[in-house]
Design a protein around this motif. Sequence first.
Motif, short mmCIF file in Angstrom:
data_model
loop_
_atom_site.label_atom_id
_atom_site.label_comp_id
_atom_site.label_asym_id
_atom_site.label_seq_id
_atom_site.Cartn_x
_atom_site.Cartn_y
_atom_site.Cartn_z
N UNK A 1 51.80 13.45 -12.60
CA UNK A 1 51.84 13.22 -14.01
C UNK A 1 53.23 12.97 -14.39
N UNK A 2 53.61 11.85 -14.82
CA UNK A 2 55.03 11.56 -15.22
C UNK A 2 55.36 12.14 -16.61
N UNK A 3 56.66 12.50 -16.93
CA UNK A 3 56.92 12.73 -18.18
C UNK A 3 58.52 12.80 -18.33
N UNK A 4 58.95 13.46 -19.39
CA UNK A 4 60.51 13.30 -19.93
C UNK A 4 61.07 14.70 -19.75
N UNK A 5 62.18 14.98 -18.85
CA UNK A 5 62.97 16.10 -19.05
C UNK A 5 64.29 15.67 -18.36
N UNK A 6 65.33 16.16 -19.00
CA UNK A 6 66.71 15.54 -18.51
C UNK A 6 66.91 16.00 -16.85
N UNK A 7 67.53 15.12 -16.25
CA UNK A 7 68.02 15.44 -14.75
C UNK A 7 69.69 15.59 -14.59
N UNK A 8 69.80 16.45 -13.79
CA UNK A 8 71.17 16.47 -13.62
C UNK A 8 71.94 15.59 -13.00
N UNK A 9 71.30 14.36 -12.84
CA UNK A 9 71.86 13.23 -12.03
C UNK A 9 72.61 12.51 -12.88
N UNK A 10 73.41 11.71 -12.73
CA UNK A 10 74.23 10.67 -13.45
C UNK A 10 73.27 9.51 -13.63
N UNK A 11 72.94 9.18 -14.76
CA UNK A 11 71.87 8.27 -15.23
C UNK A 11 72.48 6.69 -14.49
N UNK A 12 73.75 6.28 -14.37
CA UNK A 12 74.19 5.35 -13.91
C UNK A 12 73.62 4.77 -12.27
N UNK A 13 73.57 5.95 -11.72
CA UNK A 13 73.42 5.96 -10.24
C UNK A 13 71.76 5.99 -9.84
N UNK A 14 70.95 5.73 -10.75
CA UNK A 14 69.52 5.86 -10.45
C UNK A 14 68.85 4.58 -10.97
N UNK A 15 67.79 4.06 -10.72
CA UNK A 15 67.28 3.04 -11.10
C UNK A 15 66.02 3.46 -12.36
N UNK A 16 66.06 4.75 -12.60
CA UNK A 16 65.23 5.15 -13.72
C UNK A 16 65.87 5.75 -14.61
N UNK A 17 65.33 6.22 -15.75
CA UNK A 17 65.91 6.89 -16.99
C UNK A 17 65.96 8.24 -16.48
N UNK A 18 67.15 8.98 -16.82
CA UNK A 18 67.31 10.39 -16.65
C UNK A 18 66.37 11.20 -17.08
N UNK A 19 65.38 10.66 -18.14
CA UNK A 19 64.36 11.73 -18.56
C UNK A 19 62.96 11.57 -18.08
N UNK A 20 62.69 10.75 -17.20
CA UNK A 20 61.71 10.56 -16.63
C UNK A 20 61.55 11.77 -15.31
N UNK A 21 60.03 12.45 -15.43
CA UNK A 21 59.85 13.37 -14.36
C UNK A 21 58.52 13.50 -13.65
N UNK A 22 58.39 14.36 -12.96
CA UNK A 22 56.80 14.33 -12.36
C UNK A 22 56.23 15.94 -12.35
N UNK A 23 55.27 16.10 -12.71
CA UNK A 23 54.70 17.41 -12.82
C UNK A 23 54.18 17.94 -11.63
N UNK A 24 54.69 19.02 -11.06
CA UNK A 24 54.27 19.36 -9.58
C UNK A 24 53.84 20.99 -9.75
N UNK A 25 53.21 21.54 -8.63
CA UNK A 25 53.20 22.96 -8.68
C UNK A 25 53.37 23.18 -7.13
N UNK A 26 53.72 24.59 -7.08
CA UNK A 26 53.68 25.20 -5.51
C UNK A 26 52.17 25.94 -5.44
N UNK A 27 51.76 25.82 -4.62
CA UNK A 27 50.28 26.33 -4.21
C UNK A 27 50.49 27.83 -3.84
N UNK A 28 49.58 28.82 -4.33
CA UNK A 28 49.82 30.07 -4.08
C UNK A 28 49.73 30.16 -2.47
N UNK A 29 50.48 31.23 -1.88
CA UNK A 29 50.52 31.34 -0.63
C UNK A 29 49.32 31.85 0.24
N UNK A 30 48.38 32.43 -0.81
CA UNK A 30 47.27 33.22 -0.42
C UNK A 30 45.96 32.20 -0.24
#
Length: 187
Positions: A1-30
Amino acid sequence: MLDSLPSDRDAQSSAVSRDLDVLLLARASTLRSHPGQVAFPGGRVDPEDKDAVAAALREAVEETGLDADGIDVLGPLEPVPLTYSRHLVTPVLAWWRRTSAVGVVDEAESAAVFRAPVADLLNPANRGVTVLRRDGEEWRGPGFLVRDDSGEHLVWGFTAMLLDGIFDRLGWTEPWGEAQEFELPEG
């Protein structure tokens, strides 16, 4: 899932907009399957699901609490066979037209839900090679370090391979020199 949320990264050093992100989850250890691993929201197609796209949306809502009305599905990718777990995964790309709050819905399934800025994933300082030793064999693949309010997460395995492949196909991958290695526990 792609979305928008600011990155800590300098926008000049990346091929993508600072506000593009991916939705992830950490699965339960059980969980019996892939415990503790970082993954995309998703799961099996249930009999009431029309298709893989419907299943992906249902699972994303169940696992993260997102509002499906704000999602535009871009479409499914080609199914990917996973040799080790014997699953056939159909990745579904979607765009968050209208963002909504997300979080852990069921602690028995997920330990954390977070949005990883793509610019941070592309940052060579957050990339490396994962090394897994199992049954006398060694497996190497891409890895990404993700930091958020819930801590530091290592994205590896299928999720990292899919992200790496998408970034390569889009021409977003940034050159990186000496690869850091992320040692995975034997399992």
